[in-house]
Design a protein around this motif. Structure first.
Motif, PDB file in Angstrom:
ATOM      1  N   ARG A 121      85.770  21.572   1.003  1.00  9.00           N
ATOM      2  CA  ARG A 121      85.984  21.313   2.020  1.00  9.00           C
ATOM      3  C   ARG A 121      86.741  22.957   1.828  1.00  9.00           C
ATOM      4  O   ARG A 121      86.713  23.793   0.317  1.00  9.00           O
ATOM      5  CB  ARG A 121      87.617  20.125   1.413  1.00  9.00           C
ATOM      6  N   THR A 122      87.218  23.517   3.295  1.00  7.54           N
ATOM      7  CA  THR A 122      87.301  25.154   2.521  1.00  7.54           C
ATOM      8  C   THR A 122      88.644  25.013   2.256  1.00  7.54           C
ATOM      9  O   THR A 122      88.873  26.447   1.134  1.00  7.54           O
ATOM     10  CB  THR A 122      88.814  25.189   4.356  1.00  7.54           C
TER      11      THR A 122
ATOM     12  N   GLY B  25      79.105  24.413   6.759  1.00  8.31           N
ATOM     13  CA  GLY B  25      78.453  25.455   7.541  1.00  8.31           C
ATOM     14  C   GLY B  25      76.775  25.194   8.513  1.00  8.31           C
ATOM     15  O   GLY B  25      76.193  23.819   8.319  1.00  8.31           O
TER      16      GLY B  25
ATOM     17  N   LEU C 144      84.496  31.200   7.336  1.00  9.95           N
ATOM     18  CA  LEU C 144      84.167  29.640   5.641  1.00  9.95           C
ATOM     19  C   LEU C 144      84.918  30.662   4.331  1.00  9.95           C
ATOM     20  O   LEU C 144      84.117  31.236   4.224  1.00  9.95           O
ATOM     21  CB  LEU C 144      82.868  29.040   5.313  1.00  9.95           C
TER      22      LEU C 144
ATOM     23  N   HIS D 217      82.336  29.104  -1.423  1.00  7.24           N
ATOM     24  CA  HIS D 217      82.121  28.255  -1.098  1.00  7.24           C
ATOM     25  C   HIS D 217      80.024  28.806  -0.964  1.00  7.24           C
ATOM     26  O   HIS D 217      79.291  27.706  -2.433  1.00  7.24           O
ATOM     27  CB  HIS D 217      81.310  27.820   0.195  1.00  7.24           C
TER      28      HIS D 217
END
Length: 401
Positions: A88-89, A149, A164, A168
């Protein structure tokens, strides 16, 4: 042209293994009935699978007939170990499971917005390694990762997406380089759709659209039992969909002004505040319920729990907003079924789903059933486990695997 003996054996072995995984443990007689193969053929394949370490005797089956009980054969669950990550973010969740999909250990790691990329990656990788050790597993065979994404449909790589965190992409690359396991990356909403299709709200549907309602907004398209990702992997980026009621239109690098601006978590919280609905607070046992639910999901639960005029008005406006974006999807795809998934979809339950369905019926001539997702935020992790398990099966259940 008929299959060669070796190909026929491989097909029979894979069929038997799938049945043992789905319906097992099974006796040789049950395998004969389910596969339609002859008794000698089943006996041969059972011997082969035992020699390969994929199947073993796990018990005996009681029988009314005279004579000894029949042996029960089952998958060797610890033949391979799997991991799943939900990126997740602001956090990473991980689960480690065996070949049957039984979860052996889980963990969650919060990652602040000000955390540097290298530090965030090292912490996440370390958590995965610790969780695998806690589960007592051998080296991981396959790892499934769900991330927000775009995923390149050709290379399978997570593409850089505005908005984002930079860590990631770094996390995915680090896992691919550090682990000897097969590492698969898939869009989080697509994985949620796989999970809801296998064990959730869409088990009886091979064609449906899933709307992910969480921190952001996304969609997954399942047609005839297959995910449709689009030419660039962007099918379902519904947050960028232009809709009435926003202050502008989205751009190629920012979904503000799109559907996200109406039903993303921040927008739902703002809507709740306007109606006097709390986005956090104590649960029935006095704990802070926001620890279990994101703020937007808490607000929806609060509105349903109170059931007063303010709560009704909030739910009504939220359903109006959801129907705006859903109507575009329905008019293009005619899926027949729409699943409101994620934490907010599950929190809204049948009540919110029914409201959206009623509004869609007024907006579109295409009949669409709207259902609440059953798995909430856990759908991504479950879907990632399914992806990892299928990768392991493809490798292990093939000749020479």
């Amino acid at each position: 042209m008929p299959a060669s003996p070796s190909t026929a054996r491989a097909i029979n072995d894979r069929l038997a293994l799938r049945l043992l995984q789905q319906d097992g443990p099974l006796t040789a007689t049950q395998l004969k009935t389910l596969t339609g193969l002859s008794r000698p053929t089943v006996a041969d394949l059972v011997d082969r699978l035992q020699d390969a370490g994929l199947v073993r005797v796990v018990g005996e089956s009681g029988s009314d007939r005279r004579g000894p009980n029949a042996r029960l054969y089952g998958i060797v669950a610890d033949r391979a170990h799997l991991a799943a990550l939900d990126v997740r973010t602001d956090s990473v969740a991980v689960a480690v499971a065996d070949l049957l999909g039984v979860t052996l250990a889980e963990a969650t790691l919060p990652i602040g917005s000000d955390t540097g990329t290298r530090f965030a990656v090292e912490r996440a990788v370390g958590m995965l390694e610790r969780t695998a050790r806690t589960a007592g597993t051998a080296p991981l065979h396959s790892v499934g990762i769900g991330a927000p994404g775009l995923i390149d449909p050709v290379t399978g790589e997570l593409r850089n997406t505005a908005g984002l965190p930079a860590w990631h992409g770094g996390l995915v690359r680090e896992l691919q380089q550090r682990l000897s396991a097969t590492v698969l990356v898939e869009n989080e909403t697509n994985l949620a759709a796989v999970a809801e299709h296998r064990i959730g709200a869409a088990q009886d549907r091979d064609t449906f659209v899933l709307l992910w309602l969480g921190h952001g907004i996304g969609a997954a398209v399942m047609l005839d039992g297959k995910l449709r990702r689009g030419a660039s992997g962007g099918a379902g980026e519904i947050g960028f969909l232009p809709v009435p009621g926003t202050s502008g239109v989205p751009s190629s690098v920012n979904c503000e002004g799109g559907f996200h601006s109406l039903v993303g978590s921040a927008a739902v919280c703002e809507l709740a505040a306007r109606h006097g609905i709390p986005a956090w607070g104590p649960s029935a046992d006095g704990a802070q319920e926001q620890e279990q639910d994101p703020a937007a999901a808490f607000a929806v639960r609060a509105a349903l729990r109170v059931g007063d005029a303010a709560g009704e008005a909030f739910l009504s406006e939220l359903a109006d907003r959801l129907a705006l974006g859903a109507a575009s999807v329905v008019s293009v795809l005619d899926p027949g079924c729409l699943v409101l998934a994620g934490e907010v979809g599950r929190a809204g339950g049948d009540v919110l789903a029914a409201r959206v369905e009623e509004r869609l019926a007024r907006m579109s001539p295409l009949r669409t059933e709207v259902r609440a997702g059953m798995l909430g935020g856990g759908a991504v992790l479950r879907g990632a486990l399914f992806a990892a398990r299928e990768a392991a099966q493809d490798a292990l259940f093939s000749p020479g695997g």
